[in-house]
Design a protein around this motif. Sequence first.
Motif, PDB file in Angstrom:
ATOM      1  N   ALA A  24      27.205 -12.580 -21.588  1.00 45.03           N
ATOM      2  CA  ALA A  24      25.760 -12.742 -21.714  1.00 45.03           C
ATOM      3  C   ALA A  24      25.288 -14.047 -21.091  1.00 45.03           C
ATOM      4  O   ALA A  24      24.132 -14.164 -20.703  1.00 45.03           O
ATOM      5  N   ASN A  25      26.171 -15.027 -20.959  1.00 43.67           N
ATOM      6  CA  ASN A  25      25.799 -16.325 -20.420  1.00 43.67           C
ATOM      7  C   ASN A  25      26.067 -16.464 -18.923  1.00 43.67           C
ATOM      8  O   ASN A  25      25.986 -17.567 -18.397  1.00 43.67           O
ATOM      9  N   VAL A  26      26.380 -15.376 -18.231  1.00 39.30           N
ATOM     10  CA  VAL A  26      26.603 -15.435 -16.790  1.00 39.30           C
ATOM     11  C   VAL A  26      25.256 -15.667 -16.117  1.00 39.30           C
ATOM     12  O   VAL A  26      24.303 -14.930 -16.356  1.00 39.30           O
ATOM     13  N   PRO A  27      25.139 -16.719 -15.278  1.00 41.12           N
ATOM     14  CA  PRO A  27      23.875 -16.969 -14.593  1.00 41.12           C
ATOM     15  C   PRO A  27      23.461 -15.768 -13.745  1.00 41.12           C
ATOM     16  O   PRO A  27      24.311 -15.060 -13.197  1.00 41.12           O
ATOM     17  N   GLU A  28      22.152 -15.561 -13.648  1.00 40.58           N
ATOM     18  CA  GLU A  28      21.660 -14.379 -12.925  1.00 40.58           C
ATOM     19  C   GLU A  28      22.080 -14.388 -11.466  1.00 40.58           C
ATOM     20  O   GLU A  28      22.366 -13.332 -10.898  1.00 40.58           O
ATOM     21  N   ASP A  29      22.155 -15.568 -10.844  1.00 44.79           N
ATOM     22  CA  ASP A  29      22.559 -15.587  -9.441  1.00 44.79           C
ATOM     23  C   ASP A  29      23.993 -15.079  -9.275  1.00 44.79           C
ATOM     24  O   ASP A  29      24.288 -14.342  -8.336  1.00 44.79           O
ATOM     25  N   GLU A  30      24.873 -15.418 -10.205  1.00 44.20           N
ATOM     26  CA  GLU A  30      26.249 -14.920 -10.156  1.00 44.20           C
ATOM     27  C   GLU A  30      26.296 -13.419 -10.442  1.00 44.20           C
ATOM     28  O   GLU A  30      27.051 -12.688  -9.809  1.00 44.20           O
ATOM     29  N   SER A  31      25.498 -12.977 -11.375  1.00 44.90           N
ATOM     30  CA  SER A  31      25.441 -11.553 -11.712  1.00 44.90           C
ATOM     31  C   SER A  31      24.946 -10.738 -10.523  1.00 44.90           C
ATOM     32  O   SER A  31      25.499  -9.689 -10.186  1.00 44.90           O
ATOM     33  N   GLN A  32      23.907 -11.221  -9.858  1.00 44.61           N
ATOM     34  CA  GLN A  32      23.369 -10.521  -8.688  1.00 44.61           C
ATOM     35  C   GLN A  32      24.359 -10.565  -7.523  1.00 44.61           C
ATOM     36  O   GLN A  32      24.494  -9.587  -6.785  1.00 44.61           O
ATOM     37  N   ALA A  33      25.052 -11.696  -7.346  1.00 45.32           N
ATOM     38  CA  ALA A  33      26.054 -11.803  -6.288  1.00 45.32           C
ATOM     39  C   ALA A  33      27.180 -10.804  -6.514  1.00 45.32           C
ATOM     40  O   ALA A  33      27.689 -10.196  -5.573  1.00 45.32           O
ATOM     41  N   LYS A  34      27.537 -10.627  -7.766  1.00 36.66           N
ATOM     42  CA  LYS A  34      28.593  -9.658  -8.092  1.00 36.66           C
ATOM     43  C   LYS A  34      28.147  -8.237  -7.765  1.00 36.66           C
ATOM     44  O   LYS A  34      28.919  -7.435  -7.252  1.00 36.66           O
ATOM     45  N   ALA A  35      26.873  -7.928  -8.032  1.00 36.74           N
ATOM     46  CA  ALA A  35      26.344  -6.589  -7.726  1.00 36.74           C
ATOM     47  C   ALA A  35      26.276  -6.354  -6.219  1.00 36.74           C
ATOM     48  O   ALA A  35      26.498  -5.246  -5.743  1.00 36.74           O
ATOM     49  N   LEU A  36      25.978  -7.404  -5.456  1.00 31.58           N
ATOM     50  CA  LEU A  36      25.879  -7.284  -4.001  1.00 31.58           C
ATOM     51  C   LEU A  36      27.250  -7.256  -3.343  1.00 31.58           C
ATOM     52  O   LEU A  36      27.425  -6.671  -2.272  1.00 31.58           O
ATOM     53  N   ALA A  37      28.233  -7.874  -3.984  1.00 33.84           N
ATOM     54  CA  ALA A  37      29.569  -8.013  -3.398  1.00 33.84           C
ATOM     55  C   ALA A  37      30.218  -6.667  -3.132  1.00 33.84           C
ATOM     56  O   ALA A  37      30.054  -5.711  -3.883  1.00 33.84           O
TER      57      ALA A  37
END
Length: 148
Positions: A24-37
């Motif tokens: 739950a504490n994963v920053p949104e930029d990292e979460s979005q980068a993971k989705a784009l990866a």
Amino acid sequence: MKISILKYTLFMLILGLVACDEEANVPEDESQAKALAGPWSMGSNSQVLRDGTDITSQYGDFSIVFTEQFGYFVSGDPNNLLQPEGTWAYAEGSFTSILLNGDERPINVVHSDDGSALTITFSNDTNVPIGARTAGISGSYTFVLKKG
């Protein structure tokens, strides 16, 4: 024996709560980068448009791979619209707009609801070269790609 089972169950419960809290504490930029990866390529229902004209047949081998570490690799780009590799960053604090290699022209990236498709749109209206080109190919481009 019952005490050790109780201790084990309690330990697993606490471990599960800690893991959920970390997700739950994963920053949104990292979460979005993971989705784009990952690799995005031409597949069924993929399409490439230039100024609304279908040029999909020219891009049958096109693919782009984004990494979570903000890198990318392109192959099968017959018009050299994009540099073959480099870095990407979010543009203007938006998680749906990126910049490749520090270029000031944003590229919009939008995932399908299920994450299986990616739509990439950008414009080269100034006829300024993008990537490795010595002359630009002006126009508005839309790529609809599949994951994998």
